[in-house]
Write a protein that holds these residues in place. Structure first.
Motif, PDB file in Angstrom:
ATOM      1  N   GLN A   1       0.818  -1.212   0.000  1.00  0.00           N
ATOM      2  CA  GLN A   1       0.000   0.000   0.000  1.00  0.00           C
ATOM      3  C   GLN A   1       0.851   1.261   0.000  1.00  0.00           C
ATOM      4  O   GLN A   1       0.481   2.270  -0.608  1.00  0.00           O
ATOM      5  CB  GLN A   1      -0.934   0.006   1.214  1.00  0.00           C
ATOM      6  CG  GLN A   1      -1.998   1.098   1.184  1.00  0.00           C
ATOM      7  CD  GLN A   1      -3.002   0.910   0.061  1.00  0.00           C
ATOM      8  OE1 GLN A   1      -3.398  -0.216  -0.237  1.00  0.00           O
ATOM      9  NE2 GLN A   1      -3.401   1.997  -0.584  1.00  0.00           N
TER      10      GLN A   1
ATOM     11  N   ASP B   1       0.320   4.178  -2.654  1.00  0.00           N
ATOM     12  CA  ASP B   1      -0.011   5.529  -2.209  1.00  0.00           C
ATOM     13  C   ASP B   1       1.024   6.550  -2.660  1.00  0.00           C
ATOM     14  O   ASP B   1       0.675   7.672  -3.067  1.00  0.00           O
ATOM     15  CB  ASP B   1      -0.128   5.570  -0.687  1.00  0.00           C
ATOM     16  CG  ASP B   1      -1.359   4.828  -0.168  1.00  0.00           C
ATOM     17  OD1 ASP B   1      -2.270   4.551  -0.967  1.00  0.00           O
ATOM     18  OD2 ASP B   1      -1.385   4.518   1.041  1.00  0.00           O
TER      19      ASP B   1
ATOM     20  N   ARG C   1       0.580   7.140  -6.409  1.00  0.00           N
ATOM     21  CA  ARG C   1      -0.663   7.895  -6.609  1.00  0.00           C
ATOM     22  C   ARG C   1      -0.474   9.359  -6.223  1.00  0.00           C
ATOM     23  O   ARG C   1      -0.848  10.273  -6.972  1.00  0.00           O
ATOM     24  CB  ARG C   1      -1.776   7.278  -5.760  1.00  0.00           C
ATOM     25  CG  ARG C   1      -3.131   8.004  -5.874  1.00  0.00           C
ATOM     26  CD  ARG C   1      -4.035   7.649  -4.711  1.00  0.00           C
ATOM     27  NE  ARG C   1      -3.435   8.056  -3.435  1.00  0.00           N
ATOM     28  CZ  ARG C   1      -3.818   7.585  -2.254  1.00  0.00           C
ATOM     29  NH1 ARG C   1      -4.774   6.676  -2.181  1.00  0.00           N
ATOM     30  NH2 ARG C   1      -3.228   8.009  -1.142  1.00  0.00           N
ATOM     31  N   ASN C   2       0.126   9.584  -5.054  1.00  0.00           N
ATOM     32  CA  ASN C   2       0.349  10.954  -4.597  1.00  0.00           C
ATOM     33  C   ASN C   2       1.310  11.705  -5.515  1.00  0.00           C
ATOM     34  O   ASN C   2       1.131  12.905  -5.767  1.00  0.00           O
ATOM     35  CB  ASN C   2       0.895  10.944  -3.171  1.00  0.00           C
ATOM     36  CG  ASN C   2      -0.137  10.484  -2.151  1.00  0.00           C
ATOM     37  OD1 ASN C   2      -1.334  10.553  -2.397  1.00  0.00           O
ATOM     38  ND2 ASN C   2       0.340  10.011  -1.007  1.00  0.00           N
TER      39      ASN C   2
END
Length: 265
Positions: A16, A20, A23-24
């Motif tokens: 994860q 994340d 994605r960020n």
């Protein structure tokens, strides 16, 4: 198609956290993402890219072939597996991760060139190669075909001899560990320069590398750090700043895995 000046790295990011971070990074405006087979996060990188909505043509994806896959019957297959995990038909850049291997340079560089010819990678390059191994790679595919050498490089490890050789061959330099696991951020000289520019120490170190013509691939799990690092592209350091950072060289190598790393220049 040039290598972007700044990208988001994913070293040591798993599950994860890797998803994340990518994605960020994409939401913050990054368009280059760096991963590797050995990182074990290509699938998460691919998922984040797929959910980002960013068009594939606007992205620059890099992965690195791990040394266990250098053997002839594994090289192409392993890269195809990477593409499947990443959810793409090609990577923009495929690198040899480390030079030392029971498989000779001459053999795995041929396989890397074949991967490009098959359309699995738009560009090919090397990572963690010293001058000797870079010369051997050049002898196989030619310097013009080696898009970059991705090397550990920071204000504390400036690798001047290797950089001079690479630039003389027209091979682009990509700096990883530019922040030195945070050690560079605690350097008082970097801190003083950052204060003068109302910038962060990370922005100073990244701007220094980019002003020297290198690409950088810092990583972070924090959205605010990713966004802050990206602002380094707009920071212009003066000649005095650059001279002060040049004086910080201390051969501060942090990554030197036995059995994979060459004898450094």
């Amino acid at each position: 198609m040039t290598i972007p000046a700044i990208g988001a790295g994913t070293f040591r990011l798993q599950g994860q956290a890797a998803f994340d971070s990518v994605r960020n990074a994409l939401e913050a405006g990054y368009r280059a993402i760096d991963t590797a087979q050995i990182y074990g996060n290509e699938a998460e990188v691919g998922q984040a890219v797929a959910q980002s909505g960013v068009a594939r043509k606007d992205l620059f994806l890099t992965t690195k072939v791990w040394n266990e896959n250098f053997v002839k019957d594994r090289f192409i297959a392993s890269l195809e597996e990477s593409l499947e995990k990443l959810g793409t038909d090609y990577v923009d850049l495929a690198l040899i991760h480390w030079p030392l291997s029971p498989v000779p340079v001459e053999e795995y560089m041929v396989a890397l060139a074949e991967a490009r010819e098959r359309g699995l990678a738009r560009r090919i390059g090397i990572s963690n190669f010293n001058i000797e191994y870079t010369k051997r790679a050049i002898a196989v595919v030619g310097a013009a075909q080696i898009a970059t050498n991705q090397i550990e490089l920071s204000p504390h490890l400036q690798n001047r001899k290797l950089v001079e050789f690479l630039q003389g061959q027209g091979i682009h330099v990509t700096s990883y560990m530019t922040l030195g696991y945070g050690k560079v951020l605690a350097d008082p000289v970097i801190g003083a320069i950052a204060a003068r520019h109302r910038a962060t120490p990370a922005q100073v170190a990244l701007a220094w590398a980019m002003q020297l013509g290198y690409s950088v691939i810092p990583s972070s799990t924090k959205r605010e750090n990713l966004a802050s690092n990206l602002l380094a592209t707009g920071l212009q350091l003066g000649a005095e700043d650059m001279a002060q950072i040049a004086a910080l060289e201390r051969n501060g190598r942090l990554v030197n895995p036995e059995g994979l790393a060459p004898a450094w220049d």
